[in-house]
Design a protein around this motif. Structure first.
Motif, PDB file in Angstrom:
ATOM      1  N   PHE A  17       0.298   4.011  -2.452  1.00  0.00           N
ATOM      2  CA  PHE A  17       0.902   5.238  -2.442  1.00  0.00           C
ATOM      3  C   PHE A  17      -0.348   6.426  -1.991  1.00  0.00           C
ATOM      4  N   THR A  18      -0.326   7.216  -1.082  1.00  0.00           N
ATOM      5  CA  THR A  18      -1.299   8.098  -0.863  1.00  0.00           C
ATOM      6  C   THR A  18      -1.398   9.245  -1.949  1.00  0.00           C
ATOM      7  N   GLU A  19      -2.601   9.223  -2.645  1.00  0.00           N
ATOM      8  CA  GLU A  19      -2.747  10.237  -3.687  1.00  0.00           C
ATOM      9  C   GLU A  19      -3.656  11.215  -3.246  1.00  0.00           C
ATOM     10  N   GLY A  20      -3.615  12.362  -3.927  1.00  0.00           N
ATOM     11  CA  GLY A  20      -4.727  13.375  -3.588  1.00  0.00           C
ATOM     12  C   GLY A  20      -4.773  13.966  -5.020  1.00  0.00           C
ATOM     13  N   CYS A  21      -5.611  14.841  -5.242  1.00  0.00           N
ATOM     14  CA  CYS A  21      -6.110  15.584  -6.512  1.00  0.00           C
ATOM     15  C   CYS A  21      -6.330  16.952  -6.351  1.00  0.00           C
ATOM     16  N   LEU A  22      -5.955  17.829  -7.348  1.00  0.00           N
ATOM     17  CA  LEU A  22      -6.237  19.035  -7.462  1.00  0.00           C
ATOM     18  C   LEU A  22      -7.894  19.381  -7.494  1.00  0.00           C
ATOM     19  N   SER A  23      -8.489  18.420  -8.323  1.00  0.00           N
ATOM     20  CA  SER A  23     -10.106  18.171  -8.592  1.00  0.00           C
ATOM     21  C   SER A  23     -10.813  17.774  -7.304  1.00  0.00           C
ATOM     22  N   ILE A  24      -9.912  17.060  -6.400  1.00  0.00           N
ATOM     23  CA  ILE A  24     -10.804  16.432  -5.291  1.00  0.00           C
ATOM     24  C   ILE A  24     -10.051  17.059  -3.840  1.00  0.00           C
ATOM     25  N   PRO A  25     -10.401  18.324  -3.686  1.00  0.00           N
ATOM     26  CA  PRO A  25      -9.519  18.836  -2.647  1.00  0.00           C
ATOM     27  C   PRO A  25     -10.045  18.427  -1.288  1.00  0.00           C
ATOM     28  N   GLY A  26      -9.086  18.076  -0.340  1.00  0.00           N
ATOM     29  CA  GLY A  26      -9.457  17.619   0.810  1.00  0.00           C
ATOM     30  C   GLY A  26      -9.531  16.039   1.104  1.00  0.00           C
ATOM     31  N   ILE A  27      -9.384  15.433  -0.152  1.00  0.00           N
ATOM     32  CA  ILE A  27      -9.449  13.919   0.161  1.00  0.00           C
ATOM     33  C   ILE A  27      -8.297  13.349  -0.212  1.00  0.00           C
ATOM     34  N   GLU A  28      -7.866  12.419   0.367  1.00  0.00           N
ATOM     35  CA  GLU A  28      -6.600  11.451   0.208  1.00  0.00           C
ATOM     36  C   GLU A  28      -7.042   9.853   0.111  1.00  0.00           C
ATOM     37  N   GLY A  29      -6.040   9.112  -0.412  1.00  0.00           N
ATOM     38  CA  GLY A  29      -6.281   7.649  -0.464  1.00  0.00           C
ATOM     39  C   GLY A  29      -5.233   7.002  -1.023  1.00  0.00           C
ATOM     40  N   GLU A  30      -5.150   5.685  -0.338  1.00  0.00           N
ATOM     41  CA  GLU A  30      -4.010   4.865  -0.867  1.00  0.00           C
ATOM     42  C   GLU A  30      -4.123   4.332  -2.163  1.00  0.00           C
ATOM     43  N   VAL A  31      -3.640   4.275  -3.088  1.00  0.00           N
ATOM     44  CA  VAL A  31      -3.849   3.659  -4.569  1.00  0.00           C
ATOM     45  C   VAL A  31      -2.874   2.768  -4.582  1.00  0.00           C
ATOM     46  N   TYR A  32      -3.057   1.598  -5.173  1.00  0.00           N
ATOM     47  CA  TYR A  32      -2.115   0.630  -5.640  1.00  0.00           C
ATOM     48  C   TYR A  32      -1.796   0.919  -7.407  1.00  0.00           C
ATOM     49  N   LEU A  81      -7.199  11.901 -18.483  1.00  0.00           N
ATOM     50  CA  LEU A  81      -7.076  11.872 -19.754  1.00  0.00           C
ATOM     51  C   LEU A  81      -8.494  10.871 -20.193  1.00  0.00           C
ATOM     52  N   ASN A  82      -8.456   9.880 -19.211  1.00  0.00           N
ATOM     53  CA  ASN A  82      -9.393   8.760 -19.729  1.00  0.00           C
ATOM     54  C   ASN A  82     -10.717   8.854 -18.699  1.00  0.00           C
ATOM     55  N   GLY A  83     -10.856   9.875 -18.118  1.00  0.00           N
ATOM     56  CA  GLY A  83     -12.150  10.156 -17.439  1.00  0.00           C
ATOM     57  C   GLY A  83     -12.101   9.514 -16.080  1.00  0.00           C
ATOM     58  N   VAL A  84     -10.824   8.895 -15.591  1.00  0.00           N
ATOM     59  CA  VAL A  84     -10.878   8.187 -14.540  1.00  0.00           C
ATOM     60  C   VAL A  84     -10.256   8.839 -13.174  1.00  0.00           C
ATOM     61  N   LEU A  85     -10.687   8.811 -12.195  1.00  0.00           N
ATOM     62  CA  LEU A  85     -10.181   9.482 -11.061  1.00  0.00           C
ATOM     63  C   LEU A  85      -9.634   8.777  -9.759  1.00  0.00           C
ATOM     64  N   PHE A  86      -8.606   9.081  -9.126  1.00  0.00           N
ATOM     65  CA  PHE A  86      -8.011   8.318  -7.974  1.00  0.00           C
ATOM     66  C   PHE A  86      -9.146   7.677  -7.037  1.00  0.00           C
ATOM     67  N   VAL A  87     -10.271   8.187  -6.928  1.00  0.00           N
ATOM     68  CA  VAL A  87     -11.111   7.902  -5.899  1.00  0.00           C
ATOM     69  C   VAL A  87     -11.665   6.506  -6.565  1.00  0.00           C
ATOM     70  N   ASP A  88     -11.835   6.145  -7.838  1.00  0.00           N
ATOM     71  CA  ASP A  88     -12.372   5.290  -8.385  1.00  0.00           C
ATOM     72  C   ASP A  88     -11.420   3.912  -8.034  1.00  0.00           C
ATOM     73  N   ARG A  89     -10.275   4.043  -7.901  1.00  0.00           N
ATOM     74  CA  ARG A  89      -9.285   2.958  -7.541  1.00  0.00           C
ATOM     75  C   ARG A  89      -9.075   2.747  -6.167  1.00  0.00           C
ATOM     76  N   LEU A  90      -9.971   3.239  -5.308  1.00  0.00           N
ATOM     77  CA  LEU A  90      -9.967   3.057  -3.713  1.00  0.00           C
ATOM     78  C   LEU A  90     -10.777   1.763  -3.451  1.00  0.00           C
ATOM     79  N   PRO A  91     -10.222   1.077  -2.393  1.00  0.00           N
ATOM     80  CA  PRO A  91     -11.056  -0.133  -1.824  1.00  0.00           C
ATOM     81  C   PRO A  91     -12.437   0.434  -1.532  1.00  0.00           C
ATOM     82  N   ALA A  92     -13.475  -0.421  -1.782  1.00  0.00           N
ATOM     83  CA  ALA A  92     -14.903  -0.162  -1.628  1.00  0.00           C
ATOM     84  C   ALA A  92     -15.197   0.359  -0.454  1.00  0.00           C
TER      85      ALA A  92
END
Ligand code: NI
Length: 190
Positions: free
Chosen positions: A96-111, A147-158
């Motif tokens: 699913f393509t996610e975005g984040c209010l703390s990472i404006p302007g960036i989206e990415g597909e996360v499993y 809440l665990n200090g993890v952001l969706f961009v950490d879960r994007l492919p390299a």
């Protein structure tokens, strides 16, 4: 009710693990209300306390709001999760393509797992268990990561992360500069 400053990628508090809260008193109620107002004003569907610089295990979600409704406010259904824990998840992941209010302007597909069961406490500190799938499951997992200090961009492919490295690097530098200028006193009303 106050609207709060949302901190951006690169801010150290986005990388901290938030702590369980012990009760919901007037302070927590005010924080939750301000987080909800902040989320709606930013046109988001979820907001975690880390994103307003507060290291407590609280997030708010609204996947029902209809921005095209004649009276948008009536379509809102705020869900509050305190001390949340995923107690079951489906074996099947979906993208699913996610975005984040703390990472404006960036989206990415996360499993992530398609469906989850979550145990948490509500805005009255009453415990509940809920099953979620589709968008709700997605947002809950994204917010719980915060809440665990993890952001969706950490879960994007390299490869995708490498493509975003320049943008993220700029955001990180700006965010750090702002943190150094403002100091560590959060939340900040705007
Ligand atoms: Ni986010």
């Amino acid at each position: 009710m106050a609207r709060l400053k949302i901190i951006n990628y690169g801010h150290p508090l986005l990388r901290e693990k938030a702590l369980d809260i012990k009760k919901v008193g007037s302070r927590e109620r005010a924080l939750i209300a301000a987080m909800a107002e902040t989320m709606y004003a930013a046109r988001g569907i979820g907001l975690a306390a880390n994103q307003v610089g507060v290291l407590e295990r609280i997030f708010v979600v609204d996947v029902d709001q209809d921005r095209d409704a004649p009276n948008e406010t009536l379509s809102r259904r705020l869900r509050v999760f305190i001390n949340p824990e995923i107690i079951e998840e489906s074996h099947e992941d979906e993208p699913f393509t996610e975005g984040c209010l703390s990472i404006p302007g960036i989206e990415g597909e996360v499993y992530r797992p398609k469906a989850i069961r979550i145990a948490a406490r509500d805005e009255n500190f009453e415990p509940f268990v809920a099953d979620a799938d589709q968008l709700l499951a997605r947002v809950i997992q994204h917010e719980l990561d915060h809440l665990n200090g993890v952001l969706f961009v950490d879960r994007l492919p390299a490869l995708r992360r490498r493509l975003l490295a320049g943008k993220l690097g700029r955001m990180r530098r700006e965010s750090l500069a702002e943190f150094e200028a403002l100091g560590p006193v959060y939340p900040i009303e705007v």
